[in-house]
Design a protein around this motif. Structure first.
Motif, mmCIF file in Angstrom:
data_model
loop_
_atom_site.group_PDB
_atom_site.id
_atom_site.type_symbol
_atom_site.label_atom_id
_atom_site.label_comp_id
_atom_site.label_asym_id
_atom_site.label_seq_id
_atom_site.Cartn_x
_atom_site.Cartn_y
_atom_site.Cartn_z
ATOM 1 N N ASP A 59 86.834 141.279 58.420
ATOM 2 C CA ASP A 59 86.583 140.977 59.823
ATOM 3 C C ASP A 59 87.662 139.977 60.201
ATOM 4 O O ASP A 59 87.525 138.781 59.929
ATOM 5 C CB ASP A 59 85.181 140.397 59.999
ATOM 6 C CG ASP A 59 84.861 140.091 61.453
ATOM 7 O OD1 ASP A 59 85.634 140.486 62.335
ATOM 8 O OD2 ASP A 59 83.820 139.449 61.701
ATOM 9 N N GLY A 60 88.760 140.481 60.723
ATOM 10 C CA GLY A 60 89.928 139.630 60.933
ATOM 11 C C GLY A 60 90.502 139.255 59.580
ATOM 12 O O GLY A 60 90.778 140.116 58.750
ATOM 13 N N ASP A 61 90.626 137.964 59.315
ATOM 14 C CA ASP A 61 91.128 137.487 58.025
ATOM 15 C C ASP A 61 90.017 137.263 57.008
ATOM 16 O O ASP A 61 90.281 136.905 55.864
ATOM 17 C CB ASP A 61 91.891 136.167 58.209
ATOM 18 C CG ASP A 61 93.211 136.361 58.922
ATOM 19 O OD1 ASP A 61 93.733 137.495 58.896
ATOM 20 O OD2 ASP A 61 93.720 135.396 59.508
ATOM 21 N N ASN A 62 88.766 137.428 57.415
ATOM 22 C CA ASN A 62 87.633 137.119 56.550
ATOM 23 C C ASN A 62 87.141 138.344 55.794
ATOM 24 O O ASN A 62 86.845 139.375 56.402
ATOM 25 C CB ASN A 62 86.473 136.548 57.378
ATOM 26 C CG ASN A 62 86.849 135.292 58.093
ATOM 27 O OD1 ASN A 62 87.491 134.405 57.520
ATOM 28 N ND2 ASN A 62 86.468 135.181 59.351
ATOM 29 N N CYS A 63 87.037 138.199 54.490
ATOM 30 C CA CYS A 63 86.473 139.245 53.656
ATOM 31 C C CYS A 63 84.958 139.245 53.871
ATOM 32 O O CYS A 63 84.327 138.184 53.862
ATOM 33 C CB CYS A 63 86.806 138.982 52.190
ATOM 34 S SG CYS A 63 86.200 140.263 51.090
ATOM 35 N N VAL A 64 84.379 140.421 54.077
ATOM 36 C CA VAL A 64 82.940 140.525 54.325
ATOM 37 C C VAL A 64 82.351 141.675 53.520
ATOM 38 O O VAL A 64 83.040 142.644 53.189
ATOM 39 C CB VAL A 64 82.623 140.734 55.823
ATOM 40 C CG1 VAL A 64 83.038 139.542 56.650
ATOM 41 C CG2 VAL A 64 83.252 141.998 56.352
ATOM 42 N N ALA A 65 81.078 141.557 53.219
ATOM 43 C CA ALA A 65 80.301 142.654 52.662
ATOM 44 C C ALA A 65 79.230 142.994 53.688
ATOM 45 O O ALA A 65 78.600 142.093 54.247
ATOM 46 C CB ALA A 65 79.659 142.258 51.337
ATOM 47 N N THR A 66 79.052 144.265 53.935
ATOM 48 C CA THR A 66 78.049 144.714 54.891
ATOM 49 C C THR A 66 77.005 145.522 54.147
ATOM 50 O O THR A 66 77.340 146.490 53.461
ATOM 51 C CB THR A 66 78.701 145.583 55.992
ATOM 52 O OG1 THR A 66 79.732 144.825 56.616
ATOM 53 C CG2 THR A 66 77.684 146.013 57.021
ATOM 54 N N VAL A 67 75.761 145.090 54.272
ATOM 55 C CA VAL A 67 74.648 145.807 53.659
ATOM 56 C C VAL A 67 73.855 146.441 54.792
ATOM 57 O O VAL A 67 73.482 145.758 55.751
ATOM 58 C CB VAL A 67 73.744 144.855 52.849
ATOM 59 C CG1 VAL A 67 72.575 145.615 52.225
ATOM 60 C CG2 VAL A 67 74.549 144.131 51.787
ATOM 61 N N GLY A 68 73.633 147.723 54.700
ATOM 62 C CA GLY A 68 72.905 148.386 55.776
ATOM 63 C C GLY A 68 72.586 149.829 55.446
ATOM 64 O O GLY A 68 72.740 150.272 54.309
ATOM 65 N N THR A 69 72.165 150.538 56.470
ATOM 66 C CA THR A 69 71.756 151.925 56.339
ATOM 67 C C THR A 69 72.167 152.687 57.588
ATOM 68 O O THR A 69 72.278 152.096 58.665
ATOM 69 C CB THR A 69 70.233 152.038 56.133
ATOM 70 O OG1 THR A 69 69.845 153.408 56.193
ATOM 71 C CG2 THR A 69 69.455 151.253 57.161
ATOM 72 N N ASN A 70 72.369 153.966 57.443
ATOM 73 C CA ASN A 70 72.689 154.797 58.597
ATOM 74 C C ASN A 70 71.502 155.649 59.028
ATOM 75 O O ASN A 70 71.633 156.505 59.895
ATOM 76 C CB ASN A 70 73.899 155.692 58.304
ATOM 77 C CG ASN A 70 73.642 156.661 57.170
ATOM 78 O OD1 ASN A 70 72.602 156.618 56.527
ATOM 79 N ND2 ASN A 70 74.594 157.538 56.909
ATOM 80 N N VAL A 71 70.334 155.395 58.470
ATOM 81 C CA VAL A 71 69.144 156.155 58.830
ATOM 82 C C VAL A 71 68.701 155.724 60.231
ATOM 83 O O VAL A 71 68.559 154.535 60.505
ATOM 84 C CB VAL A 71 68.021 155.936 57.790
ATOM 85 C CG1 VAL A 71 66.717 156.544 58.252
ATOM 86 C CG2 VAL A 71 68.424 156.521 56.449
ATOM 87 N N GLU A 72 68.496 156.710 61.092
ATOM 88 C CA GLU A 72 68.245 156.427 62.504
ATOM 89 C C GLU A 72 66.971 155.631 62.765
ATOM 90 O O GLU A 72 66.881 154.900 63.747
ATOM 91 C CB GLU A 72 68.237 157.728 63.318
ATOM 92 C CG GLU A 72 67.121 158.705 62.984
ATOM 93 C CD GLU A 72 67.368 159.560 61.729
ATOM 94 O OE1 GLU A 72 66.413 160.231 61.305
ATOM 95 O OE2 GLU A 72 68.478 159.548 61.167
ATOM 96 N N TYR A 73 65.968 155.716 61.911
ATOM 97 C CA TYR A 73 64.722 155.006 62.158
ATOM 98 C C TYR A 73 64.668 153.627 61.479
ATOM 99 O O TYR A 73 63.672 152.914 61.594
ATOM 100 C CB TYR A 73 63.510 155.851 61.751
ATOM 101 C CG TYR A 73 63.498 156.284 60.305
ATOM 102 C CD1 TYR A 73 63.017 155.446 59.301
ATOM 103 C CD2 TYR A 73 63.948 157.545 59.937
ATOM 104 C CE1 TYR A 73 62.987 155.848 57.980
ATOM 105 C CE2 TYR A 73 63.930 157.953 58.616
ATOM 106 C CZ TYR A 73 63.443 157.106 57.650
ATOM 107 O OH TYR A 73 63.423 157.501 56.336
ATOM 108 N N ALA A 74 65.735 153.230 60.815
ATOM 109 C CA ALA A 74 65.757 151.942 60.112
ATOM 110 C C ALA A 74 65.419 150.749 61.005
ATOM 111 O O ALA A 74 64.631 149.879 60.594
ATOM 112 C CB ALA A 74 67.105 151.741 59.424
#
Length: 130
Positions: A59-74
């Motif tokens: 995210d710009g210069d910042n290293c990030v980890a994204t935890v999530g789901t692509n399930v529509e009802y989440a």
């Protein structure tokens, strides 16, 4: 090659090693949160739980980890629906709905509060900053 060039090359190599260690630490911390989110996730068919993943990026210069789901009802599971839904989220109020069953937010909050995320990142950085 003179001493200054050698020193500059060593510093650049060290910077690359630190950057790699930071990326690894953040990714491992994301995997830790992912594991807890899967453990906390309510299960009916198992689709939601199996869809939870971790991705790493910038995210710009910042290293990030994204935890999530692509399930529509989440979001409906995480925040609930209707009158029973999380009051911090706008819901339709013309029906009772379902109560929230949060799994992502508690996984992140717990690992942040108990210092696990910080410990994982520090552990990876210590490997190169001996």
């Amino acid at each position: 090659m003179d001493d200054l060039e050698r020193l500059m090359r060593q510093l650049q190599n060290s910077k690359s090693q630190v950057q790699f260690a930071l990326e690894q630490g953040i990714h491992k911390a994301g995997l830790l949160v992912e594991g807890d989110a899967k453990r906390l996730c309510p299960v009916d068919t198992g689709r939601l739980r199996s869809s939870i993943t971790t991705t790493k990026g910038y995210d710009g210069d910042n290293c990030v980890a994204t935890v999530g789901t692509n399930v529509e009802y989440a979001p409906y599971v995480e925040f609930g629906t209707g009158q029973r839904g999380d009051p911090s989220v706008q819901h339709r109020q013309d029906w009772l709905g379902q109560p929230p069953q949060p799994y992502l937010r508690p996984a992140l909050i717990d690992n942040t509060d108990n210092g696990n995320i910080e410990k994982v990142v520090q552990s990876e950085l210590k490997k190169v900053l001996k």
